[in-house]
Design an enzyme around this catalytic site. Structure first.
Site, PDB file in Angstrom:
ATOM      1  N   LYS A 227     -22.675 -12.979 -37.994  1.00 23.44           N
ATOM      2  CA  LYS A 227     -22.282 -13.304 -39.370  1.00 23.44           C
ATOM      3  C   LYS A 227     -20.760 -13.384 -39.456  1.00 23.44           C
ATOM      4  CE  LYS A 227     -21.305 -10.985 -43.151  1.00 23.44           C
ATOM      5  NZ  LYS A 227     -20.254 -11.889 -43.678  1.00 23.44           N
TER       6      LYS A 227
ATOM      7  N   GLY B  88     -14.059  -4.850 -38.958  1.00 25.45           N
ATOM      8  CA  GLY B  88     -13.689  -4.999 -40.362  1.00 25.45           C
ATOM      9  C   GLY B  88     -13.035  -3.725 -40.862  1.00 25.45           C
TER      10      GLY B  88
ATOM     11  N   THR C  98     -12.479   0.043 -42.614  1.00 30.26           N
ATOM     12  CA  THR C  98     -13.067   1.367 -42.418  1.00 30.26           C
ATOM     13  C   THR C  98     -14.130   1.649 -43.486  1.00 30.26           C
ATOM     14  OG1 THR C  98     -11.146   2.214 -41.256  1.00 30.26           O
ATOM     15  CG2 THR C  98     -12.499   3.849 -42.390  1.00 30.26           C
TER      16      THR C  98
ATOM     17  N   GLU D 167     -14.965  -1.564 -34.910  1.00 28.54           N
ATOM     18  CA  GLU D 167     -13.531  -1.840 -34.734  1.00 28.54           C
ATOM     19  C   GLU D 167     -12.956  -1.954 -36.133  1.00 28.54           C
ATOM     20  OE1 GLU D 167     -11.930  -1.945 -31.984  1.00 28.54           O
ATOM     21  OE2 GLU D 167     -13.443  -2.341 -30.451  1.00 28.54           O
TER      22      GLU D 167
HETATM   23  P1  NAP Z   1     -14.339  -6.185 -44.516  1.00 23.83           P
HETATM   24  O1  NAP Z   1     -14.236  -6.390 -45.951  1.00 23.83           O
HETATM   25  O2  NAP Z   1     -14.702  -4.862 -43.995  1.00 23.83           O
HETATM   26  O3  NAP Z   1     -15.357  -7.282 -43.990  1.00 23.83           O
HETATM   27  C1  NAP Z   1     -15.709  -7.398 -42.640  1.00 23.83           C
HETATM   28  C2  NAP Z   1     -17.077  -8.022 -42.531  1.00 23.83           C
HETATM   29  O4  NAP Z   1     -18.058  -7.134 -43.098  1.00 23.83           O
HETATM   30  C3  NAP Z   1     -17.207  -9.323 -43.293  1.00 23.83           C
HETATM   31  O5  NAP Z   1     -18.029 -10.194 -42.552  1.00 23.83           O
HETATM   32  C4  NAP Z   1     -17.859  -8.869 -44.570  1.00 23.83           C
HETATM   33  O6  NAP Z   1     -18.546  -9.877 -45.237  1.00 23.83           O
HETATM   34  C5  NAP Z   1     -18.815  -7.820 -44.062  1.00 23.83           C
HETATM   35  N1  NAP Z   1     -19.283  -6.867 -45.069  1.00 23.83           N
HETATM   36  C6  NAP Z   1     -18.702  -6.520 -46.255  1.00 23.83           C
HETATM   37  N2  NAP Z   1     -19.450  -5.602 -46.893  1.00 23.83           N
HETATM   38  C7  NAP Z   1     -20.539  -5.364 -46.129  1.00 23.83           C
HETATM   39  C8  NAP Z   1     -21.679  -4.513 -46.237  1.00 23.83           C
HETATM   40  N3  NAP Z   1     -21.857  -3.714 -47.298  1.00 23.83           N
HETATM   41  N4  NAP Z   1     -22.592  -4.522 -45.245  1.00 23.83           N
HETATM   42  C9  NAP Z   1     -22.426  -5.310 -44.168  1.00 23.83           C
HETATM   43  N5  NAP Z   1     -21.382  -6.143 -44.002  1.00 23.83           N
HETATM   44  C10 NAP Z   1     -20.430  -6.160 -44.958  1.00 23.83           C
HETATM   45  O7  NAP Z   1     -12.981  -6.557 -43.783  1.00 23.83           O
HETATM   46  P2  NAP Z   1     -12.123  -7.856 -43.984  1.00 23.83           P
HETATM   47  O8  NAP Z   1     -11.382  -7.707 -45.248  1.00 23.83           O
HETATM   48  O9  NAP Z   1     -12.926  -9.064 -43.745  1.00 23.83           O
HETATM   49  O10 NAP Z   1     -11.157  -7.743 -42.735  1.00 23.83           O
HETATM   50  C11 NAP Z   1     -10.051  -6.922 -42.743  1.00 23.83           C
HETATM   51  C12 NAP Z   1     -10.331  -5.601 -42.063  1.00 23.83           C
HETATM   52  O11 NAP Z   1     -10.795  -5.790 -40.734  1.00 23.83           O
HETATM   53  C13 NAP Z   1      -9.112  -4.762 -41.946  1.00 23.83           C
HETATM   54  O12 NAP Z   1      -9.393  -3.440 -42.291  1.00 23.83           O
HETATM   55  C14 NAP Z   1      -8.749  -4.851 -40.470  1.00 23.83           C
HETATM   56  O13 NAP Z   1      -7.996  -3.805 -39.980  1.00 23.83           O
HETATM   57  C15 NAP Z   1     -10.074  -4.951 -39.851  1.00 23.83           C
HETATM   58  N6  NAP Z   1      -9.971  -5.553 -38.523  1.00 23.83           N
HETATM   59  C16 NAP Z   1     -10.124  -4.741 -37.442  1.00 23.83           C
HETATM   60  C17 NAP Z   1     -10.009  -5.254 -36.175  1.00 23.83           C
HETATM   61  C18 NAP Z   1     -10.178  -4.370 -34.974  1.00 23.83           C
HETATM   62  O14 NAP Z   1     -10.433  -4.882 -33.911  1.00 23.83           O
HETATM   63  N7  NAP Z   1     -10.057  -3.075 -35.104  1.00 23.83           N
HETATM   64  C19 NAP Z   1      -9.769  -6.616 -35.994  1.00 23.83           C
HETATM   65  C20 NAP Z   1      -9.607  -7.415 -37.123  1.00 23.83           C
HETATM   66  C21 NAP Z   1      -9.735  -6.858 -38.394  1.00 23.83           C
HETATM   67  P3  NAP Z   1     -17.795 -10.860 -46.246  1.00 23.83           P
HETATM   68  O15 NAP Z   1     -16.339 -10.682 -46.110  1.00 23.83           O
HETATM   69  O16 NAP Z   1     -18.254 -12.172 -45.775  1.00 23.83           O
HETATM   70  O17 NAP Z   1     -18.280 -10.512 -47.606  1.00 23.83           O
END
Ligand code: NAP
Ligand code: MG
Length: 502
Positions: free
Chosen positions: A194, A247, A249, A270
């Protein structure tokens, strides 16, 4: 839907063809299918706010269908000669190379990052990672075990888990997809991916290349949709054997909870970061300032490893802050296809408002804004543009200093001694990465050992490699992607006892 409005740029024909091909459907069993949910959503260009494509929204029934396809494909894929699995992954890497320009253009349209970065950064990394993991496919070995019993021959096998669910963010859309696909498929799992709702395009383009490479139906399935309902339905699904998540935390915690209350599927997380980057007075200051600048402002600060907290030894504090200000003020903020651009737009207007609220909190909390932190007007007002912000601060309890902003905001502070430095550098809930700039080799290693982070860069920042394990300490998650560790994430160990007595 009307044709999407595109920026003035000499796009590849393949990019235009892809965008003009109607509403995007779900990819299940190597076929494009309409979502049973009957729903769609839009993905937009963050530089202009304009709609790029209408995309199917996968609901629970669609997740069920994808799981059924992936489960049916699993035994055949698991039992495929490992070298043949690897060969298909190598073939996919070749096809990605052939389509790299179109993929880079779609990445820039959907995500906003400078096209130069998409083309010379993201895309080459994508194929490097895929080829590295493809190489592991036929090198996954068990061991023989010298047990305490006589006449027992004991050996282990590393076996795939089954259907893997992968949920990824929008900051490196195709790269994150490959980080998951590569090792999961090399190890013999089937997968449901996804992509983030903000950036589904390159994953959908990839689907056609998966068919062209010759992967059997059901081995790779791609479901577009938001966290709710699509991601949540995957995390809670009883037919998914492992969930790999990148994504925030906060969402990572929800994934773990859904896994715990469904089928106890193992998860790898991650997550976010608030990485410390340290400049000692003896460092090569030009290199350190440049390094610190890119550590926080590449990808407009939307990187999990961003070196957002910069600690500078007090003797060189003013010099470093001044150098950083001068460099940062030369950075060009513009849309990703502009001739000269360093910093593209933020991903959404919500994200822009979130980042602005941290900037306001910093100002009100007594941090001094040195430069930037302003929205662009003049032809950029419909995009999510923010000039790179540098703060000088003392109070570690500011939210701006503790929380992941995921935007172009650097928090710079002075330190006086070692113990203070290590205590402050470690004083967040995160532990993804850290940097240090010094010519003192012993001190650099002491720092690397004292810091609570999954990756430490000495006299550099931000390097990632397919062979080098990557992942978080503390609330930045667990599990290590890349290197051999990635294969361990996507396999489980079986122990086999053979009685060899008469
Ligand atoms: P996010 O809001 O946590 O979203 C990540 C993914 O999870 C998206 O595909 C999102 O879907 C999905 N998601 C949201 N709520 C969910 C739920 N309740 N159940 C299952 N899936 C769900 O993060 P983001 O804003 O996209 O990305 C930024 C974050 O990613 C930052 O915190 C960053 O540090 C982290 N990140 C970490 C790494 C690493 O390797 N450590 C690398 C890159 C990014 P939708 O967005 O499509 O709604
Ligand atoms: Mg988009």
């Amino acid at each position: 839907m009307a044709k999407p409005a595109l920026p003035d740029y000499n796009f590849q024909q393949a990019t235009l063809d892809f965008l003009s091909k109607g509403p995007k459907q779900l990819f299940i069993n190597n076929e494009w299918v309409a979502a049973q949910s009957g729903q769609t959503f839009e993905t937009r260009n963050p530089a202009t706010g304009e709609v790029l494509a209408e995309v199917s929204l996968a609901g629970e029934a669609d997740v069920d269908a994808a799981v059924a396809a992936a489960a049916a494909a699993f035994p055949g894929w698991r039992d495929t000669i490992a070298a043949e699995r690897g060969a298909l992954l190598f073939k996919l890497a070749d096809l990605i190379d052939q389509h790299a320009d179109a993929l880079a253009e779609l990445e820039t349209l959907d995500n906003g990052k400078p096209i130069r970065v998409a083309r010379r950064g993201d895309l080459p990394y994508v194929t490097k990672h895929l080829r590295y993991q493809a190489g592991w496919a036929d090198k996954i070995e068990g061991s023989t075990v010298p047990v305490t019993f006589p006449n027992q021959f004991v050996y282990t096998r590393r076996e795939p888990l089954g259907v893997v669910g992968a949920i990824i963010p929008w900051n490196f859309p195709l790269l994150m997809a490959i980080w998951k696909l590569g090792p999961a498929l090399a190890a013999g799992n089937t997968i449901i991916l996804k992509p983030a709702e903000q950036t589904p395009l390159t994953a959908l383009y990839l689907a056609d290349l998966i068919v062209e490479a010759g992967f059997p139906p059901g081995v790779v399935n791609i479901l577009t949709g938001p966290g709710l309902p699509t991601g949540a339905a995957m995390a809670a699904h009883h037919g998914i054997a492992k969930l790999a998540f990148t994504g925030s935390t906060a969402v990572g915690a929800k994934i773990m909870e859904a896994a715990a209350t469904s089928n106890l599927k193992p998860v790898s997380l991650e997550l976010g970061g608030k990485s410390p980057n340290v400049i000692f007075a003896d460092a090569d200051l030009n290199a350190a300032v440049r390094g610190a600048q890119w550590a926080v402002f590449s990808t407009a600060g939307q990187e999990c490893v961003a070196g957002t907290r910069l600690f500078v030894e007090r003797a060189v504090y003013d010099q470093v802050l001044d150098g950083l200000k001068q460099n940062v003020e030369k950075m060009v903020v513009d849309h990703g296809f502009a001739e000269k651009v360093h910093v593209g737009p933020l991903i959404t207007d919500e994200q822009l408002s979130r980042v602005m609220s941290y900037i306001d909190e910093g100002k009100q909390g007594g941090a001094e804004i040195i430069t930037g932190g302003e929205r662009l007007g003049n032809g950029h007002a419909n995009g999510n543009f923010l000039t790179p912000a540098v703060f000088s601060y003392e109070d570690d309890s500011l939210k701006m200093v503790q929380e992941e902003i995921f935007g172009p905001v650097a928090a710079v502070t002075a330190f006086d001694d070692w113990d203070e430095l290590i205590e402050r550098a470690n004083a967040t809930m995160y532990g993804l990465a850290a940097g240090v700039w010094t010519k003192d080799v012993a001190r650099a290693h002491h720092y690397a050992h004292a810091i609570q982070a999954g990756t430490v860069w000495i006299n550099g920042y931000g390097m990632i490699d397919p062979a080098a394990p990557f992942g978080g300490y503390k609330m930045s998650g667990f599990g290590r992607e890349m290197g051999k560790e990635a294969i361990n994430l996507y396999t489980q160990v079986k122990t086999v006892w053979v009685n060899t007595s008469d």
